[in-house]
Design an enzyme around this catalytic site. Structure first.
Site, short mmCIF file in Angstrom:
data_model
loop_
_atom_site.label_atom_id
_atom_site.label_comp_id
_atom_site.label_asym_id
_atom_site.label_seq_id
_atom_site.Cartn_x
_atom_site.Cartn_y
_atom_site.Cartn_z
N ASP A 161 -4.11 -14.41 -5.69
CA ASP A 161 -4.83 -14.57 -4.42
C ASP A 161 -6.26 -14.07 -4.61
O ASP A 161 -6.63 -12.97 -4.19
CB ASP A 161 -4.12 -13.81 -3.31
CG ASP A 161 -4.60 -14.22 -1.93
OD1 ASP A 161 -5.41 -15.17 -1.84
OD2 ASP A 161 -4.18 -13.60 -0.95
N ASN A 166 -8.69 -8.14 -5.80
CA ASN A 166 -8.29 -9.32 -6.59
C ASN A 166 -9.52 -10.11 -7.02
O ASN A 166 -9.68 -11.30 -6.69
CB ASN A 166 -7.33 -10.21 -5.78
CG ASN A 166 -5.97 -9.59 -5.59
OD1 ASN A 166 -5.75 -8.44 -5.96
ND2 ASN A 166 -5.06 -10.32 -5.00
N PRO A 203 -6.02 -0.33 4.70
CA PRO A 203 -4.99 -0.37 5.73
C PRO A 203 -3.74 0.39 5.32
O PRO A 203 -3.48 0.60 4.14
CB PRO A 203 -4.70 -1.87 5.84
CG PRO A 203 -4.93 -2.38 4.46
CD PRO A 203 -6.07 -1.56 3.90
N HIS A 227 -6.29 -0.16 -2.25
CA HIS A 227 -6.53 -1.26 -1.30
C HIS A 227 -5.56 -1.20 -0.13
O HIS A 227 -5.59 -2.05 0.75
CB HIS A 227 -6.44 -2.61 -2.01
CG HIS A 227 -5.05 -3.16 -2.20
ND1 HIS A 227 -4.01 -2.41 -2.70
CD2 HIS A 227 -4.53 -4.39 -1.94
CE1 HIS A 227 -2.92 -3.17 -2.75
NE2 HIS A 227 -3.20 -4.37 -2.29
N ALA A 273 -1.61 1.05 1.28
CA ALA A 273 -0.62 2.11 1.06
C ALA A 273 0.17 1.88 -0.22
O ALA A 273 0.58 2.83 -0.89
CB ALA A 273 0.33 2.21 2.25
#
Length: 465
Positions: A146, A337, A368, A392, A394
């Protein structure tokens, strides 16, 4: 008109050397000029043969030109005996298989330095949360499937109490203006300048992906991708964020480059694995030399996919802003990514961040948690030990299959109720219990970032699951 018939003898007759340039040329011509007269095709190939340097940047003829000027035998590449320098943050919270993946990557002949973020877990090629600096080489699976997956946060000067007081309105906005998964698209995609980019014209493989990319603009992927309303608390005055301390309504989105990025990753990983074959444990770390046609082409395609991912987020946030009838005070955005050209110890290297956030000094980002855990607005410290990176998110503590097997809908419902979160969509593989404790992850990277605000999810929209 009859289909083109082209043989190796035809190319030898006009002067082509008896090497792989013949098979590459035939494949290219049959793919792009299969309805053209044979005489015209041979005339074009003769022009490439006589002046290959002039065609090296061409999307169709570039690879033919490269084989004519730089004939190299593909060799099996051995790993180095020793690892490149590295640092692991929050090592005790990271599974051994993720660390082993980093150790393997650090032995690549092109590797110069690496790091592992505290949210790290097992992946393909580089582990999720892995950072790797290489010399003049880009690893498609070091970037990830991704490409350019990112976070985007819009901050609105709206009272947080409005979310609870007008919940139906906010739920309706997400249901009406967001699309998820493989098949959902907007009935009327918006135009965007991204589709005028030359890469969509000059790279034949990418050109074929343009129509799908247009249809998917402003949509989000499945899995852990989301769009959500929440409450932002800016905890300190900051010269970069430029928003006074206080509480605000926020829209936070997480998604990437959709089918465009996935197809680019698949195509160039295939080419990399052919060009730099590696031992079994490292095969997904095959790289493309940036001095080659394929390496340059991937670099252009990767950057296009990253910018397309950003365009998707901006489209989502624009649609929601219109429904809210408000303009955001600020938009904070960062991606992972991806691979960047950066100066490390005075040398330009290619820094891959697979599931890792850029955290250069004074650079803003969002990290986040889960659908019930807080996210953090952060500012980078530019720590060289992490190659100026941070986590990036948890990070997973349960794999998708483990989460589906061990967690129940009643477990999920209880957690959502406890935190006052309304969930639209999502499978059990995205339940909050499948993720690490974000507070521990943040505690393990105080050397990498400063926290200047928090985001608490309240209405979360995800794929159906």
């Amino acid at each position: 008109m009859a289909k083109l018939k082209l043989r190796g003898k035809d190319l030898i007759d006009i002067g082509y050397p008896q090497n792989k340039s013949i098979s590459i040329a035939i494949a290219a011509m049959l793919k792009h000029y299969k309805r053209e007269p044979k005489e015209k095709v041979l005339r074009m190939l003769k022009e490439v043969l006589h002046a290959p340097e002039q065609f090296k940047q061409d999307g169709i003829f570039g690879k033919i030109a490269e084989t004519l000027t730089d004939v190299k035998k593909t060799e099996f590449r051995k790993l180095n005996a020793n690892r490149a320098p590295f640092t692991i943050f929050g090592e005790n919270e990271i599974e051994s298989s993720a660390k082993d993946q980093l150790y393997t990557a650090l032995k690549l002949p092109v590797s110069k330095a690496g790091a592992l973020m505290p949210d790290a877990h097992h992946g393909y090629g580089l582990p999720i949360g892995g950072v790797l600096a290489t010399e003049n080489a880009v690893i498609p699976y070091g970037v990830g499937v991704d490409i350019g997956c990112r976070m985007c946060l819009s901050v609105y000067d709206i009272k947080p109490s409005f979310i609870e007081g007008h919940k139906d309105k906010y739920v309706n906005i997400l249901e009406k203006q967001t699309r998820f998964g493989m098949s959902e698209v907007h009935g009327r995609p918006n135009d965007h300048e991204i589709f005028e980019r030359s890469e969509f014209k000059d790279i034949p493989f990418v050109k074929k992906l343009k129509d799908k990319a247009y249809k998917q603009l402003g949509t989000s992927g499945g899995g852990n991708h989301f769009v959500e309303f929440g409450i932002i608390e800016v905890t300190s005055q900051d010269d970069v964020l430029k928003i006074p301390p206080g509480q605000y309504v926020g829209v936070l989105s997480h998604s990437g480059s959709r089918g465009l990025g996935a197809n680019i990753a698949k195509q160039y990983t295939y080419l990399a694995m052919k060009q730099t074959p590696l031992p079994k444990e490292a095969k997904h770390l095959a790289w493309l030399d940036l001095n080659t046609h394929d390496g340059q082409e991937y670099w252009l395609a990767m950057n296009l996919a990253g910018d397309y991912a950003s365009a998707c987020h901006h489209d989502i946030h624009k649609r929601i802003a219109k429904e809210l009838g408000a303009r955001p005070l600020a938009i904070v955005e960062n991606h992972h990514n991806f691979a960047w050209k950066e100066i490390i110890d005075g040398e330009e290297l290619i820094v891959h961040r697979k599931g890792a956030t850029p955290a250069q000094k004074n650079v803003l980002g969002i990290i986040p948690g889960s659908m019930t855990a807080p996210g953090y607005i952060v500012k980078g410290k530019g720590n060289p030990l992490s190659l100026s990176s941070a986590s990036h998110g948890a990070g997973r503590v349960l794999s998708r299959s483990e989460a589906k097997r061990t967690l129940t809908r009643s477990d999920l419902k209880k957690v959502l109720n406890d935190y006052g979160v309304t969930l639209l969509g999502a499978g059990m593989d995205e339940a909050p219990m499948a993720y690490k404790d974000i507070t521990k992850v943040m505690a393990n990277q105080t050397e990498l970032i400063d926290v200047i605000g928090m985001f608490m999810p309240k209405i979360v929209r995800m794929d159906k699951g």
